[in-house]
Design a protein around this motif. Structure first.
Motif, PDB file in Angstrom:
ATOM      1  N   ASP A   1       0.807  -1.208   0.000  1.00  0.00           N
ATOM      2  CA  ASP A   1       0.000   0.000   0.000  1.00  0.00           C
ATOM      3  C   ASP A   1       0.849   1.272   0.000  1.00  0.00           C
TER       4      ASP A   1
ATOM      5  N   TYR B   1      -0.463   3.871  -2.530  1.00  0.00           N
ATOM      6  CA  TYR B   1      -1.697   4.477  -2.028  1.00  0.00           C
ATOM      7  C   TYR B   1      -1.398   5.524  -0.961  1.00  0.00           C
ATOM      8  N   ARG B   2      -0.538   5.161  -0.011  1.00  0.00           N
ATOM      9  CA  ARG B   2      -0.198   6.108   1.066  1.00  0.00           C
ATOM     10  C   ARG B   2       0.497   7.351   0.513  1.00  0.00           C
TER      11      ARG B   2
END
Length: 94
Positions: free
Chosen positions: A52, A55-56
């Motif tokens: 992720d 995304y972060r």
């Protein structure tokens, strides 16, 4: 049922109906065997945890572009009322 001249006017003979029934049974059994084989196969892939990081990074870059607010704790933010009114006036109200 035979006609007056002795000929049988049925659409299918009893042998054809029997053969169609037997063929249907064979197809159904074959379909069940194929389905059972498909269910019994195990997946060959290995589980991988999702990364992720992208995304972060996207969320952080979007949050950095925001202005006119202050963080209150880790999960809340406070926005100045005048800035909020300006944002509503800028976008319009339905």
């Amino acid at each position: 049922m035979p006609d007056s001249d002795g000929s049988d006017r049925t659409l299918f003979t009893s042998g054809q109906v029997r053969m169609a029934f037997n063929l249907t049974v064979v197809v159904m059994i074959g379909t069940l065997v194929v389905l059972l084989l498909m269910v019994s196969f195990q997946p060959q892939a290995q589980f991988q945890a999702a990364d992720d990081g992208l995304y972060r990074a996207h969320v952080m870059s979007a949050a950095e572009a925001l202005e006119g607010y202050e963080l209150v704790g880790e999960t809340r933010a406070r926005i100045d009322i005048r800035h909020a009114i300006d944002l509503v006036a800028e976008r319009g109200v339905d």
